[in-house]
Write a protein that holds these residues in place. Structure first.
Motif, PDB file in Angstrom:
ATOM      1  N   ARG A 172       0.828  -1.029  -0.151  1.00  0.00           N
ATOM      2  CA  ARG A 172      -0.302   0.225   0.086  1.00  0.00           C
ATOM      3  C   ARG A 172       1.048   1.493   0.065  1.00  0.00           C
TER       4      ARG A 172
ATOM      5  N   GLY B 225      -3.964  -7.548   0.023  1.00  0.00           N
ATOM      6  CA  GLY B 225      -5.835  -7.645  -0.516  1.00  0.00           C
ATOM      7  C   GLY B 225      -6.514  -8.053   1.005  1.00  0.00           C
ATOM      8  N   TRP B 226      -6.554  -9.399   0.893  1.00  0.00           N
ATOM      9  CA  TRP B 226      -6.783 -11.034   1.825  1.00  0.00           C
ATOM     10  C   TRP B 226      -6.699 -10.088   2.974  1.00  0.00           C
TER      11      TRP B 226
ATOM     12  N   TYR C 147      -5.757  -6.794   4.587  1.00  0.00           N
ATOM     13  CA  TYR C 147      -6.395  -6.104   4.956  1.00  0.00           C
ATOM     14  C   TYR C 147      -7.761  -6.560   5.063  1.00  0.00           C
ATOM     15  N   ASP C 148      -8.817  -6.751   3.770  1.00  0.00           N
ATOM     16  CA  ASP C 148     -10.084  -7.438   4.038  1.00  0.00           C
ATOM     17  C   ASP C 148     -10.403  -7.439   5.410  1.00  0.00           C
ATOM     18  N   VAL C 149      -9.365  -8.674   5.894  1.00  0.00           N
ATOM     19  CA  VAL C 149     -10.053  -9.367   7.484  1.00  0.00           C
ATOM     20  C   VAL C 149     -10.089  -8.866   8.765  1.00  0.00           C
TER      21      VAL C 149
END
Length: 130
Positions: free
Chosen positions: A15, A122-123, A125-127
């Protein structure tokens, strides 16, 4: 029950939020957000769910000296972070632990033990909690 094995430098670097000005600070913030995942049920990459039994984060370079928050085990890479992560994955798999490795590094993914599940930053950061 899975061990969440995190390539901290790869996740932080995914990021463009200014992490390059303070790598250790960015890593510390990530580790603080990882701590609450221990013991939680998480959506598994590709569907279903997994329970996070333990969080292990590999830190390297300028971030090697960061403090470990409660419920996060740190592996402090003396040299290559990829070597430390691959070695940790092999050790954990050898102990019969189920792994979910978080990295976007294709070369590192190829070095993981057979059967290790992999997810990208990305996975994660989503959780992560906000």
């Amino acid at each position: 029950m899975v061990v969440l094995l995190v390539d901290a430098a790869n996740v932080v670097g995914s990021r463009p939020d200014g992490w390059w000005r303070d790598r250790a600070g960015a890593t510390s913030r990530l580790l603080a957000r990882l701590a609450p995942l221990t013991g939680r049920e998480l959506p598994a990459p590709g569907g279903g769910a997994v329970v996070c039994d333990e969080v292990v984060a590999v830190v390297e370079g300028a971030a090697r000296g960061v403090d470990a928050p409660p419920r996060v085990t740190l592996v402090r890479a003396e040299g290559s972070g990829d070597d430390a992560l691959a070695g940790s994955a092999a050790r954990l798999a050898g102990e019969g632990r189920e792994l979910l490795v978080v990295t976007a590094d294709r070369g590192l993914r190829a070095r993981l033990p057979e059967g290790a599940a992999v997810a990208g930053p990305g996975w994660l950061y989503d959780v992560l909690p906000a």
